[in-house]
Design an enzyme around this catalytic site. Structure first.
Site, PDB file in Angstrom:
ATOM      1  N   GLY A  91       0.420  -5.752   0.900  1.00 60.56           N
ATOM      2  CA  GLY A  91      -0.871  -5.962   0.071  1.00 60.56           C
ATOM      3  C   GLY A  91      -0.205  -6.398  -1.357  1.00 60.56           C
ATOM      4  N   ASP A 148      -2.527  -7.803   6.705  1.00 61.14           N
ATOM      5  CA  ASP A 148      -3.733  -8.105   5.754  1.00 61.14           C
ATOM      6  C   ASP A 148      -3.978  -8.425   4.832  1.00 61.14           C
ATOM      7  OD1 ASP A 148      -2.252  -5.826   4.623  1.00 61.14           O
ATOM      8  OD2 ASP A 148      -4.356  -4.374   4.564  1.00 61.14           O
ATOM      9  N   GLY A 181       0.566  -1.273  -0.431  1.00 59.88           N
ATOM     10  CA  GLY A 181      -0.271   0.174   0.157  1.00 59.88           C
ATOM     11  C   GLY A 181       0.532   1.525  -0.337  1.00 59.88           C
TER      12      GLY A 181
END
Length: 385
Positions: free
Chosen positions: A119, A150, A72
Site C-alpha cells: 500500500g 490491494d 500497511g
C-alpha cells in the site's frame, strides 16, 4: 516562503506550506513509515485541503528515515482480529484515498528513497512524477502472508506489459529503482546523493507547471536500463508461464521452464510460490485478471470487498496465520488452511468476491461536483456519535 508545520514530535505526517509548494513527510521512521490510522487521516486532510487551495500548485511527498512507506501496519491488522471490523475504518479511508491520489488535480512528485512496498507504493506509482534512487526497493508481497494485491494494484498490475503484473503480484518479487523506471512504475531515476538537492530545487521552482517540474527533475536524472540479470529481461518466460489460467497451470509451466538452460532463477520463484498461502494465490490471480477489464474505481471497490472478507476470515484465517509467522512469532513457518492448492474450494472463492449491498460498498465519487464525497464519516459503516 517560511514553512508552516505541525510539531514533528506530534505528527506522523508533517505538512509544510511554502508559497506555491506543499511538502508532505511521512514521519514514522522507526516503523518504516507504515500506514496507520492516524497517518491516513492526516494525509487525507492535507491532500483534500491543498487540492482545493488555489495557491497550492506542487505537492511533494517523501518519507523520513530509510523508507518511503513500507505499506500497511501488519500488527494493526493482526491485533484487529480480536474485535470484529476493528480495521474497517482505516481500510475504507485508505482505499477511498487511493482513488483521490490516482486522480489528483495538482502536480505531484514522490521522492522515493528507500522501501516502497504494498500500500505504500500507492503513494508513489500513481504520481505524475515518481523519482526513485538506487536504494529504492519495491514489491507487492501481500500473497506471501495470506493477503491480496490491494490499494489499486489489481488495476496497476493488470496494465503492466504482458503478464509482468501477475508475476509481481503472485511472487512478491522485488524491483530496484532502475527496474521501476524500465517497467513504467516510476518516471525518473536520480542517484541518492542528489535527492536532497533535487528537493531544494523543486521547492525553489515554486510552481506546479508540469513542463517546468519535469525539466528540473530531468536535470538530476539519469537514463537507466535494467542490469543483465534483471527479472525484466525474463519477460518471454514470464509471459509464457503467468499467462496460464490457473495457479496449478502456472506452477506446472514454471516447473517445465526451470528444466531449460539459463532458467535457474525459476527455482527461487517456485520455492516462494509453494510456500505461499494457496488460497491467497488463487484470490490474487483472479483479482488481477478481473482488473484487466475494470476501471480504477471498480478495482478499488473489489479490493475493499476482498480485504473486508479476508479480515473477517470469511473463508480462511490465512492472513492472520501469515502475519503471525512473519512478524509476531517470526518462525516463518505458516500453517495454511487449506494447506494445498487442490484443497482450495473454488466455489468458496466466489464468497470473497461477492458484491456487498450498494450502501456497504466503498463509496467512490461519481462526479467532479462531488469530488471529495463518499467519506467514511458519511458511509453506512460510520458509528454515530
Amino acid at each position: 516562503m517560511a514553512p508552516t508545520a505541525s510539531s514533528p514530535d506530534e505528527q506522523v505526517v508533517i505538512g509544510e506550506e511554502m508559497d506555491h509548494v506543499r511538502l508532505i513527510t511521512l514521519n514514522r521512521p522507526k516503523q518504516l513509515n507504515a500506514i496507520s490510522p492516524e497517518l491516513v487521516s492526516l494525509l487525507a486532510s492535507y491532500l483534500e485541503k491543498w487540492e482545493i487551495d488555489d495557491k497550492a500548485e506542487l505537492i511533494i511527498i517523501k518519507g523520513a528515515g530509510r523508507a518511503f512507506c513500507a505499506g500497511g501496519d501488519l500488527r494493526v491488522f493482526y491485533d484487529g482480529k480480536k474485535k470484529k471490523d476493528s480495521c474497517l475504518e482505516v481500510v475504507y479511508r485508505y482505499y477511498w484515498l487511493c482513488y483521490h491520489i490516482e486522480t489528483y488535480k495538482k502536480t505531484q512528485v514522490a521522492l522515493v528513497h528507500g522501501i516502497s512496498m504494498g500500500g505504500g507504493a500507492a503513494l508513489m506509482v500513481p504520481m505524475k512524477f515518481s523519482v526513485v534512487t538506487e536504494k529504492t526497493v519495491f514489491a507487492t508481497p501481500e500473497a506471501s502472508f495470506g493477503f491480496h494485491t490491494d490499494c489499486g494494484f489489481s488495476y496497476r498490475h493488470s496494465r503492466l506489459p504482458g503478464h509482468l503484473g501477475e508475476f509481481l503480484a503472485l511472487t512478491g518479487a522485488r524491483l530496484n529503482g532502475k527496474e521501476l523506471v524500465a517497467a513504467g512504475l516510476a518516471t525518473h531515476f536520480v542517484s541518492s546523493e542528489k535527492i536532497v538537492e533535487l528537493e531544494k530545487r523543486l521547492i525553489s521552482l515554486n510552481s506546479g507547471d508540469e513542463n517546468a517540474v519535469r525539466s528540473v527533475i530531468e536535470e538530476f536524472s539519469s537514463e537507466v536500463k535494467p542490469d543483465e540479470d534483471s527479472i525484466l529481461n525474463k519477460q518471454s518466460v514470464i509471459d509464457e508461464c503467468f499467462s496460464k489460467n490457473s495457479i496449478e497451470e502456472i506452477i506446472k509451466s514454471l516447473e517445465a521452464e526451470a528444466q531449460k538452460e539459463g532458467n535457474e532463477w525459476i527455482a527461487t520463484v517456485l520455492k516462494g510460490m509453494k510456500r505461499t498461502s494457496p488460497t491467497a494465490l488463487k484470490i490474487v490471480l483472479r483479482s488481477v485478471r478481473e482488473g484487466r477489464n475494470e476501471t480504477l474505481s471498480e478495482c478499488l471497490k473489489r479490493e475493499f470487498r476482498l480485504t473486508m472478507n479476508i479480515l473477517r476470515s470469511t473463508i480462511s484465517e490465512d492472513m492472520y496465520e501469515g502475519i503471525r509467522a512473519l512478524t509476531v512469532d517470526k518462525d516463518n513457518a505458516p500453517k495454511w488452511d487449506p494447506p494445498s492448492l487442490d484443497k482450495v474450494d473454488d466455489r468458496k472463492l466466489d464468497l470473497v468476491f461477492q458484491p456487498f449491498e450498494k450502501n456497504l460498498e466503498l463509496q467512490i465519487p461519481e462526479s467532479e461536483a462531488c469530488r471529495w464525497a463518499g467519506k467514511y464519516e458519511n458511509s453506512a459503516y460510520a458509528v454515530p456519535n
